[in-house]
Write an enzyme that holds these catalytic residues in place. Structure first.
Site, PDB file in Angstrom:
ATOM      1  N   HIS A 165      27.622 -23.609 -27.518  1.00 10.85           N
ATOM      2  CA  HIS A 165      26.332 -23.668 -28.241  1.00 10.85           C
ATOM      3  C   HIS A 165      25.320 -22.696 -27.627  1.00 10.85           C
ATOM      4  CE1 HIS A 165      26.801 -26.906 -31.148  1.00 10.85           C
ATOM      5  NE2 HIS A 165      27.334 -27.698 -30.241  1.00 10.85           N
TER       6      HIS A 165
ATOM      7  N   HIS B 202      32.817 -26.946 -25.325  1.00  7.06           N
ATOM      8  CA  HIS B 202      32.137 -27.102 -26.614  1.00  7.06           C
ATOM      9  C   HIS B 202      30.621 -26.941 -26.455  1.00  7.06           C
ATOM     10  CE1 HIS B 202      31.501 -29.218 -30.635  1.00  7.06           C
ATOM     11  NE2 HIS B 202      30.294 -29.249 -30.083  1.00  7.06           N
ATOM     12  N   GLU B 203      30.063 -27.644 -25.473  1.00  4.71           N
ATOM     13  CA  GLU B 203      28.602 -27.598 -25.299  1.00  4.71           C
ATOM     14  C   GLU B 203      28.141 -26.207 -24.862  1.00  4.71           C
ATOM     15  OE1 GLU B 203      26.995 -29.848 -26.625  1.00  4.71           O
ATOM     16  OE2 GLU B 203      28.663 -31.257 -26.741  1.00  4.71           O
TER      17      GLU B 203
HETATM   18 NI    NI Z   1      28.317 -29.452 -30.800  1.00  6.77          NI
END
Ligand code: NI
Length: 181
Positions: free
Chosen positions: A150, A146-147
């Site tokens: 980004h 998830h990170e």
């Molecule tokens: Ni996030």
């Protein structure tokens, strides 16, 4: 202690590809990491990527700041050690995908069911430029994916397969007390 403003979905800076960090030990990097940590802690985040505070560098943080104090939003986060990960590279181990609910400080108040690789190897550098190399699964693997998304301008709603599994936390989970994201 500086709590930075977290950009929300719609801000163009969240769609940019972030640049690698080339200088370690500089005060700017130290300040960035301190601000990210303060911001994540203040918002009970399980992780935070530099682009979320408007800094286009390949830097993410995640994990539990204090093991004794479980994160009310992500109880499983207590099992993930606090980690600073710079210039990360993720290698999926196998094709197996797992779906689970995710939220994001840039998409407040919402949750979505997101498929992620069940097991990954990730490599990168810590704040001193020392190598990190881990093989992980479950929530740990999820938060890293998830990170790191980004850093490539990807927010989790872009990965949801069934948009009926995307909605407001308080509607999806009416009986579960969730902090505002
Ligand atoms: Ni996030």
């Amino acid at each position: 202690m500086t709590i930075r403003n977290v950009l929300r979905m719609g801000d163009e800076r969240l769609w940019q590809r972030a640049e690698p960090v080339s200088q370690f030990g500089a005060p700017q990097l130290r300040e960035l990491l301190a601000d990210m940590r303060d911001t994540m802690q203040a918002l009970n985040g399980a992780g935070l990527a530099a682009p979320q505070i408007g800094v286009g560098l390949r830097v993410v943080i995640f994990g539990a700041l204090q093991a004794a104090q479980p994160n009310p939003r992500y109880p499983d986060a207590a099992k993930v050690p606090y980690t600073v990960l710079i210039n990360p590279v993720i290698t999926p181990l196998g094709d197996e995908l797992e779906e689970d609910w995710e939220g994001c400080l840039s998409v407040p108040g919402l949750r979505g069911l997101v498929p992620r690789y069940a097991q990954i190897r990730y490599r990168g550098l810590d704040e001193h430029g020392a190598p990190i190399d881990r093989t992980v699964s479950g929530f740990h693997a999820r938060v890293v994916q998830h990170e790191c998304d980004h850093l490539d301008g990807i927010l989790y709603p872009m990965r949801i397969r069934d948009m009926k599994k995307f909605g407001f936390s308080e509607v999806l989970f009416p009986n579960r007390e969730m902090q505002d994201e």
